[in-house]
Design a protein around this motif. Structure first.
Motif, short mmCIF file in Angstrom:
data_model
loop_
_atom_site.label_atom_id
_atom_site.label_comp_id
_atom_site.label_asym_id
_atom_site.label_seq_id
_atom_site.Cartn_x
_atom_site.Cartn_y
_atom_site.Cartn_z
N GLY A 96 -10.18 87.89 37.49
CA GLY A 96 -9.75 89.17 38.10
C GLY A 96 -9.19 89.55 39.45
N TYR A 97 -8.54 88.37 39.94
CA TYR A 97 -7.62 88.54 41.15
C TYR A 97 -6.26 89.04 40.89
CZ TYR A 97 -11.26 86.10 43.88
OH TYR A 97 -12.31 85.91 44.91
N ILE A 98 -5.78 89.79 41.57
CA ILE A 98 -4.67 90.56 41.49
C ILE A 98 -3.68 90.51 42.79
CG2 ILE A 98 -3.71 92.82 41.19
CD1 ILE A 98 -6.26 93.83 39.31
N VAL A 99 -2.41 90.40 42.43
CA VAL A 99 -1.42 90.55 43.61
C VAL A 99 -0.63 91.85 43.72
CG1 VAL A 99 -1.33 87.87 44.10
CG2 VAL A 99 0.27 89.15 42.43
N SER A 171 -7.37 89.94 50.70
CA SER A 171 -6.45 89.39 51.52
C SER A 171 -5.46 90.49 51.52
CB SER A 171 -6.01 88.06 50.86
OG SER A 171 -5.08 87.47 51.87
N TYR A 172 -4.80 90.59 53.07
CA TYR A 172 -4.22 91.72 53.18
C TYR A 172 -3.02 91.32 54.31
CZ TYR A 172 -2.74 96.45 54.59
OH TYR A 172 -1.92 97.57 54.96
N GLY A 173 -1.75 91.47 54.33
CA GLY A 173 -0.68 91.27 55.22
C GLY A 173 -0.48 92.35 55.87
N ALA A 174 0.55 93.03 55.45
CA ALA A 174 0.95 94.34 56.39
C ALA A 174 2.00 95.07 55.68
CB ALA A 174 1.66 94.15 57.87
N ASP A 181 4.50 91.87 53.11
CA ASP A 181 3.93 92.78 52.27
C ASP A 181 3.34 92.52 51.08
OD1 ASP A 181 3.51 95.61 51.68
OD2 ASP A 181 5.47 95.90 50.97
N VAL A 182 2.12 91.81 51.20
CA VAL A 182 1.10 91.39 50.14
C VAL A 182 -0.21 91.71 50.41
CG1 VAL A 182 0.43 89.00 49.21
CG2 VAL A 182 2.89 89.32 50.16
N ALA A 183 -0.90 91.96 49.51
CA ALA A 183 -2.22 92.06 49.24
C ALA A 183 -2.99 91.52 47.88
CB ALA A 183 -2.73 93.42 49.21
N THR A 301 5.56 83.35 49.42
CA THR A 301 4.97 84.15 50.47
C THR A 301 3.78 84.86 49.75
OG1 THR A 301 7.08 84.92 51.54
CG2 THR A 301 5.15 85.97 52.14
N VAL A 302 3.54 84.94 48.59
CA VAL A 302 2.46 85.60 48.06
C VAL A 302 1.49 84.50 47.95
CG1 VAL A 302 1.79 86.52 45.97
CG2 VAL A 302 3.99 87.22 46.60
N ARG A 303 2.04 83.14 47.82
CA ARG A 303 1.03 82.26 47.61
C ARG A 303 0.08 81.86 48.90
NH1 ARG A 303 0.99 78.42 43.67
NH2 ARG A 303 2.84 78.52 42.08
N GLU A 304 0.80 82.42 50.00
CA GLU A 304 -0.02 82.21 51.37
C GLU A 304 -1.24 83.17 51.40
OE1 GLU A 304 2.50 83.04 54.68
OE2 GLU A 304 4.12 82.10 53.98
N PHE A 305 -1.24 84.38 50.79
CA PHE A 305 -2.31 85.03 50.80
C PHE A 305 -3.30 84.84 49.63
CE2 PHE A 305 0.93 87.24 53.00
CZ PHE A 305 0.11 87.71 54.12
N VAL A 306 -2.70 84.32 48.54
CA VAL A 306 -3.32 83.93 47.60
C VAL A 306 -4.30 82.54 47.73
CG1 VAL A 306 -3.30 82.50 44.91
CG2 VAL A 306 -1.91 84.53 45.61
N ASN A 307 -3.88 81.73 48.60
CA ASN A 307 -4.53 80.64 48.88
C ASN A 307 -5.50 81.04 50.17
OD1 ASN A 307 -3.18 78.76 47.59
ND2 ASN A 307 -1.65 78.37 49.13
N GLN A 308 -5.22 82.15 50.91
CA GLN A 308 -6.09 82.58 51.84
C GLN A 308 -7.50 83.08 51.27
OE1 GLN A 308 -5.43 86.34 54.46
NE2 GLN A 308 -4.37 85.01 55.26
#
Length: 460
Positions: A96-99, A171-174, A181-183, A301-308
């Motif tokens: 259930g993880y979503i980008v 996980s939230y960018g800005a 712009d990734v969450a 860039t998305v992977r940064e927040f996925v890993n986080q």
């Protein structure tokens, strides 16, 4: 043995050839159907593309009982203002993880004060339009008598199968004008369909791409309610790979059509992998949207927040079974496709596409093609018997054909009279020196006498 070999060896070779043939027949892959790549990508990815609805509800208290008109307006609004919107996203893990974009879920991530101010501005605009006064006049009046009493945050994820689930930001960018712009969101679920993440370092200009999501332009009052659950897919190419935002975040420019509501939706390459998330479009020209100038956050860039968020992007069992079923279905193996589809339904009953594919496969099952693997058990039994028979034939030929040699029995010699033991040798030495005993002196004298006798014979 040679005569036996002329019969047994050809039979053995024939059996071995049949065994080898059965092995290859069992492992023959089903024929692929003539389906366009774009159609395959659409069917593979559609179950994992979700709609995200993010908004806040602000409750108001109006403190001027002498103004019934404003009170009436607020009552029509149920004394509330709703601020937020919707976008798209992609499921990347079976649990259930979503980008998506950060700006898609921005409304619920703001501070209470910022939410209240935005909602108040919306309320003032409604009052100004109703009384046909300028915004500043309406603002000064409303700010004197209005205050918020409650703020409710709502983040919902709508799955293609119709389920509406609570979402949680992990996980939230800005927003795009502030940073990356990734969450990453989380919903409750298991065996969910997923989209694999690619590598944006591998992309090149003019690579074919597809954008999937829920554009607002595709929502119409003329469509049925369940049509809102169906994502749209548009195609295009990568126009530029090295552009950046003012904040220095990398973006990919694409020419696939997209609009409001597509934000956060996956950009897919020709291998079915997510290489970016649609984030914003180019500027308008004369107030009109111009298609072909859209931008995406690259997947690295998305992977940064996925890993986080500690997420593992792995293919689910649902994906495996569904894609195998689709390949069989497109190839005309409806019976076998039906088995795969039913397996999907067992582990994930709310799959958006599975009921329709089961119904279609059931209608066509009588015309299903055959797979040799259906007879695997029969082949295994035959191969076992054939292998045993080959072994028996070889033993019969090379071992059983040799005659057993009779052992030669040597008869014992006939019994005869016992041999006469040899007579004891006589003592030839004498007491030559007359000392009453035979000793070394006698032996020396005997040798000397023997030498003289021999010399005498030689002279004669």
């Amino acid at each position: 043995m040679k005569k036996k070999a002329l019969i047994t060896i050809p039979i053995s070779l024939l059996l071995i050839a049949v065994m080898i043939t059965s092995f290859f027949l069992i492992n023959i892959k089903p024929a692929e159907g003539k389906i366009a790549k774009a159609q395959k990508l659409a069917e593979f990815t559609k179950p994992a593309v979700v709609r995200i609805v993010d908004y806040t509800v602000v409750s108001w208290q109006f403190n001027n009982p002498d103004d019934p008109e404003v009170i009436a307006i607020l009552e029509q609004l149920n004394n509330q203002s709703v601020v937020g919107g919707s976008g798209s996203g992609a499921i990347i893990s079976s649990d259930g993880y979503i980008v998506t974009n950060a700006h898609v879920v921005e409304a619920t991530q703001k501070k209470d004060e910022d939410i209240a101010n935005e909602a108040f501005e919306q309320l003032v605009s409604i009052v100004a339009d109703y009384f046909k006064v300028d915004y500043e006049t309406a603002y000064n009046y409303m700010v004197a008598y209005t205050q918020y009493t409650d703020i409710q945050r709502v983040l919902k994820v709508v799955l293609p199968g119709g389920d509406v689930l609570d979402g949680e930001v992990k996980s939230y960018g800005a927003p795009i004008n502030e940073g990356k712009d990734v969450a990453v969101l989380k919903i409750e679920g298991k065996n969910l369909p997923t989209i694999p993440l690619g590598n944006s370092d591998d992309i090149q200009n003019q690579d074919n791409i597809w954008v999937s999501g829920y554009p607002a332009a595709a929502d119409s009052d003329l469509l049925s309610p369940d049509s809102s659950l169906v994502s749209s897919m548009t195609s295009g190419q990568i126009s530029a790979t090295s552009k950046k935002t003012e904040q220095g975040s990398p973006v990919i420019q694409i020419n696939a059509a997209a609009t409001h509501g597509n934000s956060g939706g996956p950009v897919i390459n020709d291998k079915g992998k997510l290489i970016g998330l649609l984030t914003f479009r180019g500027d308008t020209v004369n107030g009109q949207e111009v298609q072909g100038f859209n931008f995406a956050v690259p997947v690295n860039t998305v992977r940064e927040f996925v890993n986080q968020a500690g997420v593992r992007n792995t293919k689910s069992e649902t994906d495996k079974l569904f894609q195998e079923g689709l390949e069989l279905y497109w190839g005309g193996y409806y019976k076998h496709a039906l088995e795969k589809f039913e397996a999907v339904q067992r582990i994930y009953p709310n799959h958006s596409e599975i009921k329709q594919y089961i119904a279609n496969a059931e209608k066509k099952v009588d015309s299903s093609k055959m797979l040799w693997s259906d007879y695997a058990t029969t082949f295994y039994i035959f191969d076992g018997v054939a292998g045993l028979l080959v072994l028996v034939l070889l033993v019969f030929t090379f071992v059983g054909g040799k005659s057993k040699s009779s052992a030669t029995v040597v008869a014992p010699p006939a019994a005869g009279p016992a041999p006469t033991p040899p007579a004891a040798p006589e003592n030839t030495l004498q007491d030559l020196n007359n000392d009453g005993k035979i000793d070394v002196q006698d032996i020396l004298l005997a040798l000397e006498e023997h030498r003289k006798n021999q010399q005498k014979k030689d002279e004669e």
